[in-house]
Design a protein around this motif. Structure first.
Motif: not given
Ligand code: GTP
Length: 439
Positions: A412, A415, A425, A433
């Motif tokens: 995450e 990301r 995230c 997501t």
């Protein structure tokens, strides 16, 4: 202690030698002689005329000899002449009690048998009055035969209190026993026996013999010296042992202090192994230890937040490594102040941090991450810097290993980085997501 024993050997060895030497000296020597004969004390002859007799006596001195002439007349039952020595000086006479024997050296000329006696007068303290002759205690040795060589040894313990004096003076019992410590007169009493006529007794010497120190006194002194030495030795020994005990106690105390310090240091070192020295938060080993020792950390739900400072390399490159370190320390402070005490902040490495949040689901974790991100915005950084970070959040599931949730949070984070940094995230299972939140 060994030195003390060495000293004791010398002291007691010396005392033993001194004891033997004194005992031998006392036995074979240490003589004390007191001359009483011609020239030493006033002498006179008294005959029996004052008692109604007709004997006549007189004395003459020939060199060191005292010659007593006695023309004996049997007018009374007990005719006699006596040679009297006067020792009285002030109220004191001679202490004869410390002598062992008396020696008379004399020659006699005249009819035989020849008998004589020695009579002494004692001043008894608390009894004798100088104006009353009866109160002088009379002690005597009677009927002595002068040996042919004229050398007569009279032990002092032959003296007895005269019976006639006891009958006359009737002294209290305590004054009826022999006491020779203050003799003021001595008479050589010559009741020659035999018939009338002239007799001549020549006294060459009259002396008292004894020891400078009596055997009993010496033994008393020696026992006293041994006891004093033994007591002194015990006292020194006790003091020395007490000193040693104190030293040992001090050494034990010192050892225990050192021990405690070492224990603290060991605990400190063990602690240091789990702490990141730059920021003061847990390192990876610290997290491992915390997870193993605190089971409540893994109590579901548990969220993991992965954090990475944005463009940290450029901070180092632009402002130098020291400013970079300072930013890392302050960063850890800001994050630590924004989490619960039950959460664990870990420096994962470099500019990466990780938070383990027990009793927190991914949504709550995400809110926390947002709050932290905002807190970073509002903090004042060194060199007027603006410091931001990217956050990846994931939730632990009981069927997963801890490594899985960390990996999910890490993904995450990636990301968030890819999405433009300075955002959060979150990994929500079932959803592909969760939209990253930008600043
Ligand atoms: N001052 C300092 N720098 C460190 C420390 N540990 C790691 N770094 C530096 O942190 C930088 C990390 O750089 P990158 O991995 O490229 O990441 P970044 O610059 O933050 O870029 P993004 O993460 O992509 O935003 C490197 O330059 C490391 O040398 C540290 O303890 N002190």
């Amino acid at each position: 202690m060994a030195r003390l024993l060495g000293h004791a050997r010398y002291v007691f060895g010396g005392l033993l030698l001194l004891t033997i030497a004194l005992l031998v000296w006392q036995h074979v020597g240490m003589e004390e002689v007191l001359e009483l004969g011609a020239g030493h004390f006033p002498v006179k002859v008294t005959d029996d005329r004052a008692e109604g007799g007709a004997s006549q006596g007189w004395v003459e001195r020939k060199g060191q000899d005292l010659v007593m002439h006695c023309r004996l007349d049997k007018k009374i039952d007990w005719p006699h002449c006596k040679l009297s020595f006067d020792f009285l000086k002030g109220a004191k006479g001679i202490d004869m009690s410390r002598f062992d024997y008396m020696i008379v050296d004399a020659t006699y000329a005249g009819p035989r048998p020849m008998k004589f006696g020695v009579v002494v007068s004692e001043v008894e303290e608390g009894y004798t009055r100088f104006d009353t002759w009866q109160s002088y205690k009379v002690e005597q040795v009677e009927s002595l035969d002068l040996p042919s060589n004229g050398h007569m040894v009279i032990p002092m313990n032959w003296f007895v209190v005269a019976q006639w004096w006891k009958e006359m003076a009737k002294p209290p019992i305590e004054h009826s026993i022999v006491n020779l410590d203050n003799i003021v007169y001595l008479d050589l009493l010559s009741n020659f026996g035999g018939g009338e006529g002239e007799r001549i007794l020549t006294v060459h010497s009259l002396r008292l013999h004894g020891k400078l120190i009596s055997r009993d006194t010496l033994l008393l002194w020696l026992v006293g010296a041994w006891v004093a030495c033994a007591v002194g030795w015990l006292a020194v020994l006790t003091l020395s042992l007490r000193g040693q005990l104190k030293d040992s106690e001090a050494a034990i105390e010192l050892l225990s202090t050192v021990n405690k310090a070492l224990e603290l240091e060991a605990r400190d070192l063990a602690g240091q192994a789990y702490i990141d020295p730059l920021t003061g938060v847990l390192n990876r080993q610290g997290l491992r230890a915390a997870l193993m020792s605190t089971s409540s950390l893994l109590a579901d739900p548990m969220a993991v937040i992965f954090i990475d400072i944005d463009h940290f390399k450029s901070i180092n490159d632009t402002h130098g490594h020291d400013v970079g370190d300072d930013v890392l320390r302050k960063f850890a402070n800001v994050i630590a102040s924004g989490i619960r005490s039950s959460d664990r902040l870990v420096r994962w490495g470099g500019e990466e941090f990780l938070i383990v949040c027990p009793m927190t689901n991914v949504y709550q974790g995400k809110i926390l991450a947002e709050n932290l991100r905002h807190a970073l915005h509002h903090h004042t950084w060194p060199a007027g810097l603006r410091v931001t970070a990217s956050f990846g959040v994931a939730q632990h599931h009981e069927y997963d290993e801890v490594g899985v949730v960390i990996k999910n949070a890490d993904e995450e984070l990636y990301r968030a980085k890819r999405s433009g940094r300075d955002r959060v995230c979150a990994h929500i299972p079932g959803e592909l997501t969760v939209a990253a939140t930008a600043a």
